[in-house]
Enzyme design. Structure first.
Site, short mmCIF file in Angstrom:
data_model
loop_
_atom_site.label_atom_id
_atom_site.label_comp_id
_atom_site.label_asym_id
_atom_site.label_seq_id
_atom_site.Cartn_x
_atom_site.Cartn_y
_atom_site.Cartn_z
N LYS A 55 -4.87 -27.33 -44.73
CA LYS A 55 -5.34 -28.12 -43.58
C LYS A 55 -6.34 -29.15 -44.08
CE LYS A 55 -7.24 -27.39 -38.91
NZ LYS A 55 -7.66 -26.37 -37.92
N SER A 83 -5.20 -26.26 -33.48
CA SER A 83 -5.40 -27.53 -34.16
C SER A 83 -4.77 -27.58 -35.56
CB SER A 83 -6.90 -27.82 -34.30
OG SER A 83 -7.49 -26.87 -35.18
N SER A 121 -6.77 -21.69 -33.45
CA SER A 121 -6.05 -22.80 -34.09
C SER A 121 -5.00 -22.45 -35.11
CB SER A 121 -7.05 -23.76 -34.72
OG SER A 121 -7.51 -24.64 -33.74
N1 GLN Z 1 -8.16 -25.01 -29.09
C1 GLN Z 1 -9.49 -24.55 -29.38
C2 GLN Z 1 -10.45 -25.70 -29.29
O1 GLN Z 1 -10.01 -26.78 -29.05
C3 GLN Z 1 -9.53 -23.90 -30.71
C4 GLN Z 1 -9.65 -24.84 -31.84
C5 GLN Z 1 -9.74 -24.15 -33.16
O2 GLN Z 1 -9.52 -22.94 -33.26
N2 GLN Z 1 -10.12 -24.89 -34.17
O3 GLN Z 1 -11.61 -25.54 -29.48
#
Ligand code: GLN
Length: 484
Positions: free
Chosen positions: A76, A151, A175
């Site tokens: 990532k 994400s 994410s």
């Molecule tokens: N969807 C969640 C957020 O927007 C989790 C994001 C993540 O785990 N990085 O905060």
């Protein structure tokens, strides 16, 4: 190229049936062929990856054997790999390159894994769909008109589309698990501290964890063993109990395993297709002698509010370092304050700005008690719910998300709707608990996952349980139409 599991590729590398170099070359061909459709990759350094692959081949030839030696892995783009860009999906880091390796990346390199590429992501890991990437969203290989989930969208798509058998994402509130559910792969969020956060760009430090992604739990076991354990560079890191079981990885015993089904996760919002997949998966487990018990986690209804207050508060503090002085992009600006303001204005996207503003508000004098402190108290209550549940059961099974991958654009205009996709994934991180998402099957041609949550430091048991399930099912072996 055969799209295989990491375990298959491991065996073939060890048997000398193929070389790491040839694996990496075919992976690059595949990326060139498929990524114009999927947009999972933001950066590569082919010469560098090939050099690492050739070094792995030399080690293999000399008789060295280790879990990830010669295996390609996608990272990532919020994880440092020295010399490569680390954009975090943001324009504000334009031109910035990682000056050192993240601890997890360094440990993988030492063990002979081959970093292949940096993967697309929601800007600074804020998002649930991949659509908040400043470089345009990655696409779901099962249906390119739908989001891959976020994400860690690019990391998950890379595994789903067969670019690499392994990838690393990060999971703050879901994410790796949400995209894994949307794209039919397996992903682990370890117990907080099991993987070092050194070299992972911080979003919300008390929640961030690196999360490995692969086709199967057995593949995840290969990568986890190499990366886990205390790191002097991260004071919150710790060793993983039972890590030695990863080296001779076996399926867990399902007989007598007490599986808790939290009532609050099976309520009205759950799409019927996803519900029936979960029921089938649970029957598979029960068929092997697992005991299913209903449990209650009564504070679940506060989880989204609690998560978004804590997350945005930490975001407002962590992202203050992107000021145009120290990293990446710098706007012209007449004087210093103007330069900082303009850099942030042009460099950061709407969701990131929204969270910085909300978090700054939550932490401000007069509001701190009402919002941040209150959220911290709710976090404790949510953690206690889990502690109580684990007095009666060994593991919890839940949906990962209320639905399947949604079409692009359906939630971007309504941040709240986007946040609600996280209803089932933000709870375990608030309590620091390990959790994983694995394929449960397909509904209307789209995949959905089942989530397992375990007590703190039960990561190995979770993987063993998932492995036992995957020996009884075949959903995780299905490949999307684009990669067939
Ligand atoms: N969807 C969640 C957020 O927007 C989790 C994001 C993540 O785990 N990085 O905060």
């Amino acid at each position: 190229m055969a799209v295989g599991t990491a375990v298959d590729w491991r065996e073939r590398l060890d048997a000398g049936d193929m070389s790491s170099e040839s694996l990496v070359l075919t992976a690059f061909d595949r990326i060139r062929q498929l990524d114009p459709h999927l947009h999972a990759i933001l950066a590569m350094d082919e010469a560098r990856s090939l050099q690492v692959a050739r070094a792995a081949d030399a080690r293999l030839l000399a008789g060295e054997r280790s879990p990830v030696l010669g295996l390609p892995i996608v990272l990532k783009d919020n994880l440092n790999w020295t010399g490569l860009p680390v954009s975090c999906g943001s324009r504000v880091l334009d031109g910035y390159r990682a000056p050192y390796d993240a601890t997890v990346v360094g440990r993988l390199l030492q063990a002979g894994a081959v970093p292949l590429a940096k993967a697309n992501m929601d800007e600074f890991a804020m998002g649930s769909s991949g659509e908040y990437s400043a470089f345009g969203a990655a696409r779901n290989p099962w249906d390119t008109s739908r989001v891959p989930g976020g994400s860690s969208s690019g990391s998950v798509v890379s595994v789903a589309a067969g670019y690499a058998p392994l990838a690393l994402g990060s999971d703050t509130g879901g994410s790796v698990r949400l995209p894994a559910s949307f794209c039919n792969v397996t992903a682990l969020r370890p117990t907080y501290g099991v993987l070092s956060r050194f070299g992972l760009t911080a979003m919300a430090s008390s929640l961030d964890q690196v999360g490995p992604v692969a086709a199967t739990a057995a593949d995840l076991a290969l990568a986890l063993g190499v990366m886990a354990g205390r790191d002097p560079q991260d004071s919150t890191s710790s060793d993983l109990p039972g890590a030695e079981r990863l080296a001779s990885f076996r399926p867990g015993d399902l007989k007598g395993l007490r599986i808790g089904l939290p009532r609050e996760y099976f309520g009205e919002g759950l799409e019927p297709g996803v519900r029936s997949l979960l029921e089938q998966a649970l029957q598979v487990l029960a068929g092997q002698g697992a005991e299913l018990r209903e449990v209650s986690l009564p504070h679940t209804r506060y989880a989204i509010d609690t998560y978004y207050l804590i997350c945005t508060s930490e975001v407002s503090s962590n992202l203050s370092r992107f000021d145009g002085v120290r990293f990446g992009r710098r706007a012209r600006g007449g004087n210093l304050p103007a330069m900082i303001a303009e850099t942030r204005d042009e460099g950061l996207g709407a969701e990131v700005k929204r969270r910085i503003l909300l978090g700054t508000f939550c932490l401000s004098k007069g509001y701190y008690d009402a919002f941040y402190l209150k959220a911290m108290k709710a976090r404790t209550l949510i953690a206690r719910d889990f502690e109580q549940a684990f007095e009666a059961v060994d593991v919890l099974a839940t949906p990962v998300s209320p639905g399947v991958a949604f079409p692009f654009g359906t939630k971007t205009e309504d941040p709240l709707a986007m946040y609600l996709a996280d209803a089932f994934t933000v709870t375990a991180p608030l309590a620091g608990l390990p959790c994983l998402s694995m394929p449960a099957g397909f509904t209307g041609g789209l995949p959905a996952g089942i989530q397992l949550i375990g007590p703190a430091f039960s990561d190995v048991m979770l993987l063993e349980t998932a492995h036992a399930f995957q020996l009884l099912t075949a959903h995780h072996l299905a490949t999307p139409p684009l990669s067939a």
